[in-house]
Design an enzyme around this catalytic site. Structure first.
Site, PDB file in Angstrom:
ATOM      1  N   CYS A   1       9.749   2.225 -15.621  1.00 59.20           N
ATOM      2  CA  CYS A   1       8.335   2.638 -15.563  1.00 59.20           C
ATOM      3  C   CYS A   1       8.017   3.788 -16.518  1.00 59.20           C
ATOM      4  O   CYS A   1       6.844   4.065 -16.768  1.00 59.20           O
ATOM      5  CB  CYS A   1       7.949   3.011 -14.140  1.00 59.20           C
TER       6      CYS A   1
ATOM      7  N   HIS B   1       1.891   7.721 -14.228  1.00 62.39           N
ATOM      8  CA  HIS B   1       2.370   6.381 -13.880  1.00 62.39           C
ATOM      9  C   HIS B   1       1.695   5.956 -12.579  1.00 62.39           C
ATOM     10  O   HIS B   1       1.655   6.714 -11.608  1.00 62.39           O
ATOM     11  CB  HIS B   1       3.889   6.397 -13.730  1.00 62.39           C
TER      12      HIS B   1
ATOM     13  N   ASN C   1       1.581  -1.320  -9.163  1.00 55.92           N
ATOM     14  CA  ASN C   1       2.538  -0.681 -10.073  1.00 55.92           C
ATOM     15  C   ASN C   1       3.013  -1.725 -11.095  1.00 55.92           C
ATOM     16  O   ASN C   1       3.740  -2.645 -10.744  1.00 55.92           O
ATOM     17  CB  ASN C   1       3.706  -0.132  -9.249  1.00 55.92           C
TER      18      ASN C   1
HETATM   19  N1  COA Z   1       2.990  -3.227   5.902  1.00 54.56           N
HETATM   20  C1  COA Z   1       3.084  -2.745   7.137  1.00 54.56           C
HETATM   21  N2  COA Z   1       4.110  -1.996   7.544  1.00 54.56           N
HETATM   22  C2  COA Z   1       5.077  -1.726   6.644  1.00 54.56           C
HETATM   23  C3  COA Z   1       5.040  -2.208   5.344  1.00 54.56           C
HETATM   24  C4  COA Z   1       3.934  -3.000   4.974  1.00 54.56           C
HETATM   25  N3  COA Z   1       3.799  -3.515   3.736  1.00 54.56           N
HETATM   26  N4  COA Z   1       6.139  -1.780   4.688  1.00 54.56           N
HETATM   27  C5  COA Z   1       6.849  -1.047   5.556  1.00 54.56           C
HETATM   28  N5  COA Z   1       6.208  -1.016   6.742  1.00 54.56           N
HETATM   29  C6  COA Z   1       6.605  -0.348   7.981  1.00 54.56           C
HETATM   30  C7  COA Z   1       8.073  -0.029   8.011  1.00 54.56           C
HETATM   31  O1  COA Z   1       8.803  -1.134   8.473  1.00 54.56           O
HETATM   32  C8  COA Z   1       8.102   1.118   8.995  1.00 54.56           C
HETATM   33  O2  COA Z   1       8.037   0.607  10.295  1.00 54.56           O
HETATM   34  P1  COA Z   1       8.913   1.249  11.483  1.00 54.56           P
HETATM   35  O3  COA Z   1       8.421   2.661  11.592  1.00 54.56           O
HETATM   36  O4  COA Z   1       8.580   0.388  12.639  1.00 54.56           O
HETATM   37  O5  COA Z   1      10.321   1.161  11.013  1.00 54.56           O
HETATM   38  C9  COA Z   1       6.793   1.841   8.738  1.00 54.56           C
HETATM   39  O6  COA Z   1       5.957   0.904   8.031  1.00 54.56           O
HETATM   40  C10 COA Z   1       6.958   3.071   7.892  1.00 54.56           C
HETATM   41  O7  COA Z   1       7.741   2.721   6.757  1.00 54.56           O
HETATM   42  P2  COA Z   1       8.159   3.787   5.729  1.00 54.56           P
HETATM   43  O8  COA Z   1       9.121   3.182   4.765  1.00 54.56           O
HETATM   44  O9  COA Z   1       8.564   5.047   6.449  1.00 54.56           O
HETATM   45  O10 COA Z   1       6.765   4.074   5.009  1.00 54.56           O
HETATM   46  P3  COA Z   1       6.440   5.114   3.903  1.00 54.56           P
HETATM   47  O11 COA Z   1       5.365   5.996   4.390  1.00 54.56           O
HETATM   48  O12 COA Z   1       7.668   5.742   3.329  1.00 54.56           O
HETATM   49  O13 COA Z   1       5.814   4.184   2.782  1.00 54.56           O
HETATM   50  C11 COA Z   1       6.354   3.227   0.676  1.00 54.56           C
HETATM   51  C12 COA Z   1       6.605   3.206   2.182  1.00 54.56           C
HETATM   52  C13 COA Z   1       7.231   2.173   0.047  1.00 54.56           C
HETATM   53  C14 COA Z   1       4.883   2.888   0.444  1.00 54.56           C
HETATM   54  C15 COA Z   1       6.660   4.628   0.143  1.00 54.56           C
HETATM   55  O14 COA Z   1       7.947   5.055   0.553  1.00 54.56           O
HETATM   56  C16 COA Z   1       6.606   4.690  -1.363  1.00 54.56           C
HETATM   57  O15 COA Z   1       5.560   4.499  -1.951  1.00 54.56           O
HETATM   58  N6  COA Z   1       7.722   4.992  -2.053  1.00 54.56           N
HETATM   59  C17 COA Z   1       7.773   5.049  -3.487  1.00 54.56           C
HETATM   60  C18 COA Z   1       7.817   3.651  -4.027  1.00 54.56           C
HETATM   61  C19 COA Z   1       7.547   3.594  -5.508  1.00 54.56           C
HETATM   62  O16 COA Z   1       6.618   4.165  -5.991  1.00 54.56           O
HETATM   63  N7  COA Z   1       8.392   2.840  -6.219  1.00 54.56           N
HETATM   64  C20 COA Z   1       8.255   2.599  -7.601  1.00 54.56           C
HETATM   65  C21 COA Z   1       8.642   3.785  -8.401  1.00 54.56           C
HETATM   66  S1  COA Z   1       8.492   3.464 -10.121  1.00 54.56           S
END
Ligand code: COA
Length: 311
Positions: free
Chosen positions: A109, A233, A263
């Site tokens: 990215c 980004h 993204n």
């Molecule tokens: N819809 C609904 N629920 C979802 C879900 C979705 N698409 N994806 C995950 N969940 C659930 C999980 O299973 C979890 O449930 P649980 O509490 O019962 O276990 C809950 O939502 C919370 O998940 P969590 O992973 O703690 O959420 P988060 O607040 O960390 O958000 C991301 C997840 C992926 C959005 C976040 O971590 C993120 O944006 N990370 C960076 C990713 C990124 O930018 N990557 C590319 C970099 S170049």
């Protein structure tokens, strides 16, 4: 001595668009969850890097009024080349009728900013016309049954033409970094699908954006307040928000297309940059900070002074 400046730009998104509501029919998720956690509303999918790059590159060259045959170098930032080899850049070069060196650059990215910094060094070294493209087709390596990742990614391409025609340097400062010790938190094996430790990527991304931005500004000899537009980004609105808070830059200064693109990896910064340029958000002389992060973990920032194309 002449310096490189951006003289043409264009983007391309594949036709097929998936909204959050479409995704809610594929995995257990909701539009609200995706918007709240990421800021994304829709993304384009089923793109091919060579096709998207060809379309964006052709339009950027047309805008600059540069004949493809006169391009001296093609740099294509991508981590999702259509094939293992040849480089997608070689295919694009042939599609556009260019006769020049052509390479793929993989910094995930951060790829477009890595490419911009590289292109500007070539310009400083005497290369007259460069086509720089950031293009990725993450939909092809996304596990569409994994709600933790599939809601985040999309496809696209953005291209800029860099000509050696500025009187003073336009790239004022930059920062390129990689922390390979964190490579395992966001990766994709050959033939595999994206693996991501979302929380850890999030935590590191915020810090990486702040650090890269500060380093590039320091090298440029500029202050945060001098920045007119930030092009971050487009991964997650919460990452952008948290990083800009740490940098003390108001969110209103950020170029944003995330809501409608998701993204798009190396395409994300040029998609946001072009949107800002086309909406007259950049005036002559403005300082623009581009800052990216991604798998690697890679990060990259560039401070440019906007020197618009002459009529
Ligand atoms: N819809 C609904 N629920 C979802 C879900 C979705 N698409 N994806 C995950 N969940 C659930 C999980 O299973 C979890 O449930 P649980 O509490 O019962 O276990 C809950 O939502 C919370 O998940 P969590 O992973 O703690 O959420 P988060 O607040 O960390 O958000 C991301 C997840 C992926 C959005 C976040 O971590 C993120 O944006 N990370 C960076 C990713 C990124 O930018 N990557 C590319 C970099 S170049």
């Amino acid at each position: 001595m002449a310096h490189g400046r951006i003289t043409g730009w264009a983007t391309h998104l594949p036709e097929r668009r998936l909204t959050n509501h479409d995704l809610a029919e594929m995995v257990e998720t909701t539009d609200e969850w995706i918007r709240e956690r990421s800021g994304i509303g829709a993304r384009h999918v089923d793109g091919k890097v060579t096709e998207m790059s060809t379309a964006a590159g052709r339009d950027a060259l047309a805008m600059a009024g540069v004949d493809p045959a006169d391009v001296d170098l093609l740099l294509l930032a991508t981590c999702t080349s259509d094939q293992q080899f040849p480089a997608s850049a070689s295919v694009v070069q042939d599609n556009l009728g260019m006769s020049c060196g052509a390479i793929d650059m993989n910094a995930a990215c951060s790829g477009f900013v890595y490419g911009l910094v590289t292109a500007m060094q070539f310009s400083a070294g005497g290369v007259d016309r460069i086509l720089l493209i950031g293009s990725d087709a993450l939909s092809g390596i996304t596990d569409w049954t994994d709600r933790g990742t599939c809601v985040l990614f999309g496809d696209g391409a953005g291209a800029v033409v860099i000509e050696r025609s500025a009187d003073t340097p336009t790239l004022l400062g930059w920062d390129l970094m990689s922390d390979g010790s964190a490579a395992g938190i966001l990766s994709c094996e050959h033939g595999g699908k994206i693996f991501m430790n979302g929380k850890e990527v999030f935590r590191r991304a915020v810090l990486a954006v702040e650090k890269a931005g500060r380093n590039a500004l320091k090298r440029a000899g500029m202050n945060i307040d001098d920045i007119a537009l930030v092009v971050p980004h487009q991964a997650n609105i919460r990452i952008i928000d948290a990083a800009l808070k740490r940098l003390d830059i108001p969110l209103e200064k950020a170029a944003m297309v995330l809501e409608r693109t998701g993204n798009t990896s190396a395409a994300s910064i040029p998609l946001a940059l072009v949107d800002a340029l086309n909406n007259d958000r950049v005036a002559p002389g403005d300082l623009v900070l581009m800052v990216g992060f991604g798998a690697g973990m890679s990060s990259a920032a560039a401070v440019i002074r906007w020197d618009p194309p002459r009529a």
